[in-house]
Design a protein around this motif. Structure first.
Motif, PDB file in Angstrom:
ATOM      1  N   THR A   1      39.606  38.678  48.940  1.00  0.00           N
ATOM      2  CA  THR A   1      40.191  39.804  49.657  1.00  0.00           C
ATOM      3  C   THR A   1      39.215  40.430  50.647  1.00  0.00           C
ATOM      4  O   THR A   1      39.561  41.390  51.323  1.00  0.00           O
ATOM      5  CB  THR A   1      40.720  40.858  48.664  1.00  0.00           C
ATOM      6  OG1 THR A   1      39.700  41.169  47.714  1.00  0.00           O
ATOM      7  CG2 THR A   1      41.924  40.327  47.897  1.00  0.00           C
TER       8      THR A   1
ATOM      9  N   SER B   1      35.115  40.894  47.343  1.00  0.00           N
ATOM     10  CA  SER B   1      36.138  41.107  46.324  1.00  0.00           C
ATOM     11  C   SER B   1      37.059  39.898  46.273  1.00  0.00           C
ATOM     12  O   SER B   1      37.376  39.301  47.304  1.00  0.00           O
ATOM     13  CB  SER B   1      36.961  42.351  46.653  1.00  0.00           C
ATOM     14  OG  SER B   1      36.139  43.490  46.643  1.00  0.00           O
TER      15      SER B   1
ATOM     16  N   LYS C   1      40.369  37.965  43.555  1.00  0.00           N
ATOM     17  CA  LYS C   1      41.210  38.121  42.378  1.00  0.00           C
ATOM     18  C   LYS C   1      41.841  36.792  42.014  1.00  0.00           C
ATOM     19  O   LYS C   1      41.913  35.876  42.834  1.00  0.00           O
ATOM     20  CB  LYS C   1      42.252  39.209  42.582  1.00  0.00           C
ATOM     21  CG  LYS C   1      43.423  38.820  43.455  1.00  0.00           C
ATOM     22  CD  LYS C   1      44.343  39.974  43.806  1.00  0.00           C
ATOM     23  CE  LYS C   1      45.046  40.597  42.647  1.00  0.00           C
ATOM     24  NZ  LYS C   1      46.035  41.601  43.011  1.00  0.00           N
TER      25      LYS C   1
ATOM     26  N   LYS D   1      32.910  42.978  37.063  1.00  0.00           N
ATOM     27  CA  LYS D   1      34.303  43.314  36.779  1.00  0.00           C
ATOM     28  C   LYS D   1      34.320  44.781  36.402  1.00  0.00           C
ATOM     29  O   LYS D   1      33.519  45.213  35.573  1.00  0.00           O
ATOM     30  CB  LYS D   1      34.859  42.465  35.631  1.00  0.00           C
ATOM     31  CG  LYS D   1      35.116  41.035  36.029  1.00  0.00           C
ATOM     32  CD  LYS D   1      35.560  40.059  34.960  1.00  0.00           C
ATOM     33  CE  LYS D   1      36.183  40.479  33.704  1.00  0.00           C
ATOM     34  NZ  LYS D   1      36.631  39.341  32.849  1.00  0.00           N
TER      35      LYS D   1
ATOM     36  N   GLU E   1      40.826  41.274  39.016  1.00  0.00           N
ATOM     37  CA  GLU E   1      39.924  41.251  40.158  1.00  0.00           C
ATOM     38  C   GLU E   1      38.468  41.270  39.711  1.00  0.00           C
ATOM     39  O   GLU E   1      38.161  41.715  38.614  1.00  0.00           O
ATOM     40  CB  GLU E   1      40.184  42.472  41.053  1.00  0.00           C
ATOM     41  CG  GLU E   1      41.573  42.487  41.643  1.00  0.00           C
ATOM     42  CD  GLU E   1      41.807  43.667  42.571  1.00  0.00           C
ATOM     43  OE1 GLU E   1      40.873  44.019  43.323  1.00  0.00           O
ATOM     44  OE2 GLU E   1      42.911  44.214  42.534  1.00  0.00           O
TER      45      GLU E   1
ATOM     46  N   GLU F   1      34.153  41.120  41.652  1.00  0.00           N
ATOM     47  CA  GLU F   1      33.356  41.201  42.876  1.00  0.00           C
ATOM     48  C   GLU F   1      32.097  40.366  42.717  1.00  0.00           C
ATOM     49  O   GLU F   1      31.555  40.258  41.615  1.00  0.00           O
ATOM     50  CB  GLU F   1      32.939  42.646  43.160  1.00  0.00           C
ATOM     51  CG  GLU F   1      34.082  43.554  43.485  1.00  0.00           C
ATOM     52  CD  GLU F   1      33.630  44.992  43.689  1.00  0.00           C
ATOM     53  OE1 GLU F   1      32.662  45.428  43.023  1.00  0.00           O
ATOM     54  OE2 GLU F   1      34.250  45.687  44.500  1.00  0.00           O
TER      55      GLU F   1
END
Length: 136
Positions: A10, A32, A34, A59, A90, A92
């Motif tokens: 994302t 980011s 997911k 997370k 999601e 990162e």
């Protein structure tokens, strides 16, 4: 790859970190992503494209991986990850680039990657890329 998970990034890539001074300290890039698949997604291993870059996976703001580095030397392997994302979950990647890692004269454009291997049939390997320009 056998899993029904799928990585959807994302964050726009490659991520532009702009221009930064070589002596200004480490620079971070945050990505980011997911699991947009119908099943769980296992993150199996990770590596960086250069020893000047290290990364971790988070997370919910908590670090859930060991430090991901570049495999160095004979017999070395990518960093083993044991992370599963449920469908819709999601996470990162926080990549940290050290401009001084190549010495005080290493200025100019850079491009680095964090590569994550998954069990996904659709996204078995995902490359998170960033670039910038190191100046004196």
């Amino acid at each position: 790859p056998t899993g029904n998970g799928k990585v959807s990034v994302t964050t726009a890539m490659p991520l532009d970190l702009g221009t930064f001074p070589i002596g200004g300290g480490k620079v971070s890039a945050k990505f980011s992503f997911k699991n947009t698949g119908i099943g769980p997604l296992s993150l199996l291993k990770g590596e960086t494209s250069c020893m000047c870059t290290k990364a971790t996976i988070q997370k919910n703001g908590e670090t859930v991986s060991s430090t991901i580095t570049m495999p160095m030397g004979a017999g070395s392997a990518p960093t083993r990850l044991d992370i599963t994302l449920a469908p819709g979950e999601e996470a990162e990647i926080i990549a940290v680039y050290d401009p001084m890692a190549h010495g005080p004269t290493a200025v100019g454009p850079i491009k680095r990657d964090v590569i994550i291997t998954t069990d996904s049939k659709e996204t078995p390997e995902v490359k998170f890329s960033f670039f910038g320009n190191v100046v004196k």
